[in-house]
Motif scaffolding. Structure first.
Motif, PDB file in Angstrom:
ATOM      1  N   ARG A 150      17.247  20.316   4.309  1.00  0.00           N
ATOM      2  CA  ARG A 150      18.377  21.236   4.464  1.00  0.00           C
ATOM      3  C   ARG A 150      18.263  22.428   3.515  1.00  0.00           C
ATOM      4  O   ARG A 150      18.565  23.561   3.892  1.00  0.00           O
ATOM      5  CB  ARG A 150      19.686  20.496   4.227  1.00  0.00           C
ATOM      6  CG  ARG A 150      19.986  19.479   5.309  1.00  0.00           C
ATOM      7  CD  ARG A 150      21.280  18.779   5.049  1.00  0.00           C
ATOM      8  NE  ARG A 150      21.577  17.821   6.099  1.00  0.00           N
ATOM      9  CZ  ARG A 150      22.711  17.157   6.176  1.00  0.00           C
ATOM     10  NH1 ARG A 150      23.667  17.356   5.282  1.00  0.00           N
ATOM     11  NH2 ARG A 150      22.911  16.302   7.145  1.00  0.00           N
ATOM     12  N   VAL A 151      17.806  22.164   2.292  1.00  0.00           N
ATOM     13  CA  VAL A 151      17.635  23.253   1.320  1.00  0.00           C
ATOM     14  C   VAL A 151      16.504  24.178   1.758  1.00  0.00           C
ATOM     15  O   VAL A 151      16.598  25.390   1.609  1.00  0.00           O
ATOM     16  CB  VAL A 151      17.405  22.682  -0.101  1.00  0.00           C
ATOM     17  CG1 VAL A 151      16.991  23.762  -1.075  1.00  0.00           C
ATOM     18  CG2 VAL A 151      18.673  21.991  -0.589  1.00  0.00           C
ATOM     19  N   ALA A 152      15.445  23.612   2.330  1.00  0.00           N
ATOM     20  CA  ALA A 152      14.343  24.438   2.838  1.00  0.00           C
ATOM     21  C   ALA A 152      14.833  25.339   3.964  1.00  0.00           C
ATOM     22  O   ALA A 152      14.427  26.507   4.053  1.00  0.00           O
ATOM     23  CB  ALA A 152      13.203  23.549   3.320  1.00  0.00           C
ATOM     24  N   ASP A 153      15.707  24.823   4.824  1.00  0.00           N
ATOM     25  CA  ASP A 153      16.292  25.674   5.870  1.00  0.00           C
ATOM     26  C   ASP A 153      17.135  26.785   5.254  1.00  0.00           C
ATOM     27  O   ASP A 153      17.094  27.926   5.702  1.00  0.00           O
ATOM     28  CB  ASP A 153      17.154  24.840   6.827  1.00  0.00           C
ATOM     29  CG  ASP A 153      16.327  23.911   7.701  1.00  0.00           C
ATOM     30  OD1 ASP A 153      15.109  24.147   7.848  1.00  0.00           O
ATOM     31  OD2 ASP A 153      16.901  22.945   8.234  1.00  0.00           O
ATOM     32  N   PHE A 154      17.893  26.462   4.207  1.00  0.00           N
ATOM     33  CA  PHE A 154      18.723  27.464   3.544  1.00  0.00           C
ATOM     34  C   PHE A 154      17.868  28.580   2.962  1.00  0.00           C
ATOM     35  O   PHE A 154      18.178  29.770   3.104  1.00  0.00           O
ATOM     36  CB  PHE A 154      19.564  26.819   2.436  1.00  0.00           C
ATOM     37  CG  PHE A 154      20.339  27.804   1.621  1.00  0.00           C
ATOM     38  CD1 PHE A 154      21.537  28.319   2.084  1.00  0.00           C
ATOM     39  CD2 PHE A 154      19.867  28.244   0.384  1.00  0.00           C
ATOM     40  CE1 PHE A 154      22.252  29.252   1.334  1.00  0.00           C
ATOM     41  CE2 PHE A 154      20.573  29.157  -0.357  1.00  0.00           C
ATOM     42  CZ  PHE A 154      21.768  29.666   0.113  1.00  0.00           C
ATOM     43  N   TYR A 155      16.766  28.213   2.279  1.00  0.00           N
ATOM     44  CA  TYR A 155      15.881  29.205   1.660  1.00  0.00           C
ATOM     45  C   TYR A 155      14.881  29.796   2.664  1.00  0.00           C
ATOM     46  O   TYR A 155      14.055  30.632   2.286  1.00  0.00           O
ATOM     47  CB  TYR A 155      15.116  28.587   0.495  1.00  0.00           C
ATOM     48  CG  TYR A 155      15.933  28.445  -0.774  1.00  0.00           C
ATOM     49  CD1 TYR A 155      16.396  29.563  -1.461  1.00  0.00           C
ATOM     50  CD2 TYR A 155      16.238  27.198  -1.290  1.00  0.00           C
ATOM     51  CE1 TYR A 155      17.133  29.443  -2.622  1.00  0.00           C
ATOM     52  CE2 TYR A 155      16.978  27.062  -2.460  1.00  0.00           C
ATOM     53  CZ  TYR A 155      17.423  28.178  -3.118  1.00  0.00           C
ATOM     54  OH  TYR A 155      18.154  28.044  -4.264  1.00  0.00           O
ATOM     55  N   ARG A 156      14.919  29.336   3.898  1.00  0.00           N
ATOM     56  CA  ARG A 156      14.024  29.793   4.962  1.00  0.00           C
ATOM     57  C   ARG A 156      12.560  29.550   4.622  1.00  0.00           C
ATOM     58  O   ARG A 156      11.697  30.412   4.818  1.00  0.00           O
ATOM     59  CB  ARG A 156      14.265  31.255   5.293  1.00  0.00           C
ATOM     60  CG  ARG A 156      15.662  31.497   5.808  1.00  0.00           C
ATOM     61  CD  ARG A 156      15.920  32.934   6.102  1.00  0.00           C
ATOM     62  NE  ARG A 156      17.293  33.071   6.579  1.00  0.00           N
ATOM     63  CZ  ARG A 156      17.925  34.228   6.645  1.00  0.00           C
ATOM     64  NH1 ARG A 156      17.310  35.322   6.301  1.00  0.00           N
ATOM     65  NH2 ARG A 156      19.150  34.280   7.061  1.00  0.00           N
ATOM     66  N   VAL A 157      12.290  28.357   4.123  1.00  0.00           N
ATOM     67  CA  VAL A 157      10.913  27.946   3.810  1.00  0.00           C
ATOM     68  C   VAL A 157      10.299  27.359   5.056  1.00  0.00           C
ATOM     69  O   VAL A 157      10.879  26.488   5.698  1.00  0.00           O
ATOM     70  CB  VAL A 157      10.900  26.897   2.655  1.00  0.00           C
ATOM     71  CG1 VAL A 157       9.488  26.409   2.400  1.00  0.00           C
ATOM     72  CG2 VAL A 157      11.538  27.476   1.413  1.00  0.00           C
ATOM     73  N   ARG A 158       9.150  27.841   5.411  1.00  0.00           N
ATOM     74  CA  ARG A 158       8.445  27.329   6.611  1.00  0.00           C
ATOM     75  C   ARG A 158       7.308  26.453   6.247  1.00  0.00           C
ATOM     76  O   ARG A 158       6.640  26.426   5.370  1.00  0.00           O
ATOM     77  CB  ARG A 158       7.943  28.482   7.468  1.00  0.00           C
ATOM     78  CG  ARG A 158       9.066  29.336   7.991  1.00  0.00           C
ATOM     79  CD  ARG A 158       9.814  28.646   9.101  1.00  0.00           C
ATOM     80  NE  ARG A 158      11.059  29.352   9.351  1.00  0.00           N
ATOM     81  CZ  ARG A 158      12.215  28.740   9.496  1.00  0.00           C
ATOM     82  NH1 ARG A 158      12.317  27.443   9.394  1.00  0.00           N
ATOM     83  NH2 ARG A 158      13.290  29.416   9.747  1.00  0.00           N
TER      84      ARG A 158
END
Length: 156
Positions: free
Chosen positions: A148-156
């Motif tokens: 969820r945090v990766a989605d928030f920071y837009r990490v692919r």
């Protein structure tokens, strides 16, 4: 992510009552390694999880949210990047806003272990015990929170 290796030699002595004394042992400890880096190095976290966790920890540190005994007078030091034209106070507020958004994106129940492992640097078993969770449940919940945090920071 590249880390600088900070090593320290430690001498460990076992408890005298529990087993016969075998002498001293020496181990090398990487003081710069975070709990997330440890999990990633052993294949428990993906690269995406590691980057998201490190971004969260960086925002936590930039926002200067760590507990302290007294007031800190040193400014937030950031060079270059999109926030270069902001004042130190504005950079700190921007980091706090991002941190709060990432924790909110993780959601209730997931943010507890996320903060303990990514920001406070606790090991997963210690965090599980402090939260009263069953053994081996922390890695699964941490993975969900980091997604969820990766989605928030837009990490692919």
């Amino acid at each position: 992510m590249k880390q600088h290796l900070v090593e320290r030699e430690l001498t460990i002595e076992g408890p005298a009552r529990s087993r016969p004394r075998r002498g001293k042992r020496s181990v090398t400890v990487n003081l710069a390694e975070s709990a997330l880096a440890w999990l990633h190095a052993r294949g428990h976290l993906t690269d995406r999880h590691l980057v998201a966790g490190e971004l969260l920890r960086a925002d936590w540190e930039r926002a200067q949210l760590a507990p302290r005994v007294t007031m800190r007078w040193d400014p937030v030091r950031i060079s270059g990047g999109p926030e270069a034209e902001l004042t130190p106070a504005e950079r700190q507020l921007a980091a706090k806003t991002r941190f709060d958004g990432a924790i909110a994106a993780a959601g209730a129940g997931l943010s507890d272990i996320l903060w303990r492992v990514a920001c406070a640097g606790e090991a997963v078993p210690s965090a599980e015990k402090a939260l009263g969770w069953p053994v081996r449940s922390g890695k699964l919940v941490l993975g969900l929170a980091l997604d969820r945090v990766a989605d928030f920071y837009r990490v692919r």
